[in-house]
Scaffold this motif. Structure first.
Motif, short mmCIF file in Angstrom:
data_model
loop_
_atom_site.label_atom_id
_atom_site.label_comp_id
_atom_site.label_asym_id
_atom_site.label_seq_id
_atom_site.Cartn_x
_atom_site.Cartn_y
_atom_site.Cartn_z
N GLU A 161 -0.91 -3.32 12.08
CA GLU A 161 -0.01 -2.88 11.01
C GLU A 161 -0.54 -1.64 10.29
N ALA A 162 -1.84 -1.53 10.18
CA ALA A 162 -2.43 -0.41 9.44
C ALA A 162 -2.20 0.94 10.12
N VAL A 163 -2.05 0.95 11.43
CA VAL A 163 -1.92 2.24 12.13
C VAL A 163 -0.48 2.70 12.30
N GLN A 167 0.81 4.20 4.51
CA GLN A 167 -0.14 3.56 3.59
C GLN A 167 -1.36 3.03 4.35
N GLY A 168 -1.10 2.47 5.52
CA GLY A 168 -2.20 1.95 6.33
C GLY A 168 -3.13 3.05 6.81
N LYS A 169 -2.55 4.19 7.21
CA LYS A 169 -3.38 5.31 7.66
C LYS A 169 -4.19 5.89 6.50
N THR A 170 -3.58 5.95 5.31
CA THR A 170 -4.30 6.44 4.13
C THR A 170 -5.48 5.53 3.80
N ALA A 171 -5.23 4.22 3.86
CA ALA A 171 -6.32 3.25 3.61
C ALA A 171 -7.41 3.39 4.65
N LEU A 172 -7.02 3.65 5.91
CA LEU A 172 -8.00 3.83 6.98
C LEU A 172 -8.86 5.07 6.73
N GLN A 173 -8.24 6.14 6.25
CA GLN A 173 -9.01 7.35 5.92
C GLN A 173 -10.10 7.04 4.90
N LYS A 174 -9.75 6.25 3.87
CA LYS A 174 -10.73 5.90 2.84
C LYS A 174 -11.85 5.03 3.40
#
Length: 204
Positions: A161-163, A167-174
């Protein structure tokens, strides 16, 4: 002719007074030396370990300093500044944006990892930015193997779901920035990465 009691008494008093003055001056000198020695040992006087450590950490680079370094001799403000001067207007300072310059570095090889509890895998290219001087980038290059391992571990903990969402991609960047900083802190005692950017993002 011997001294009379009247002349001998003031001489004795004067000698005692000098003795007390010398003792007082000596005590002050010893006290001052002890305080100075304590400050030096704690690193608050004459540099010390604290000052050396501070000088050895990466330094934030203000934007105006970077522009001055990049501008030709005798010029400042770039094309906007030159145009404003030609029209007799004040040079624009800019009302927004970051206070510090961004130093970018794109990692050469892409990262490929399986997603958590999924048959899909993700392939990403990443670049990092830092508001600090070149030492942060040099630290990443020096410890590239450890940094790559940390990135792959973080990608492996990412679910499907994150990819597929912004929002999921932004959270992954962090999460990737935190993983890289944790590795740099472990190796060099200082992180310094502000953001991670995707230069390529494929899910299969």
């Amino acid at each position: 002719m011997s001294d009379t009691p009247e002349t001998a008494a003031p001489a004795k008093k004067k000698g005692k007074l000098m003795k007390f003055l010398l003792i007082g001056v000596g005590a002050i000198a010893l006290l001052g030396g002890g305080v100075a020695g304590g400050l030096y040992a704690s690193g608050n006087l004459g540099g010390g370990d604290h000052a050396e450590a501070e000088a050895d950490t990466p330094r934030l680079v203000p934007k105006d300093e970077e522009k001055r370094a990049a501008a030709p001799e005798g010029e400042s403000g770039g094309e906007e500044g030159a145009a404003a001067k030609a029209e007799g207007m004040p040079t624009p300072k800019g009302s927004g944006g970051d206070k510090y310059a961004s130093n970018y570095y794109a990692m050469e090889k892409e990262f490929t990892s399986n997603l958590l509890d999924s048959v899909h895998f993700v392939q990403v290219g990443i670049a990092v930015s830092t508001p600090y001087d070149d030492r942060v980038i040099e630290n990443i290059k020096t410890h590239e193997i450890a940094v790559r391992s940390a990135v792959l571990m973080a990608l492996g903990e990412t679910d499907e779901e994150a990819v597929f969402t912004t929002q999921g991609k932004t959270a992954l960047q962090k999460r990737l920035a935190a993983a890289i900083n944790a590795t740099l802190k472990e190796k060099e005692g200082f992180g310094g990465v502000g953001n991670v950017y995707f230069t390529n993002f494929v899910v299969q």
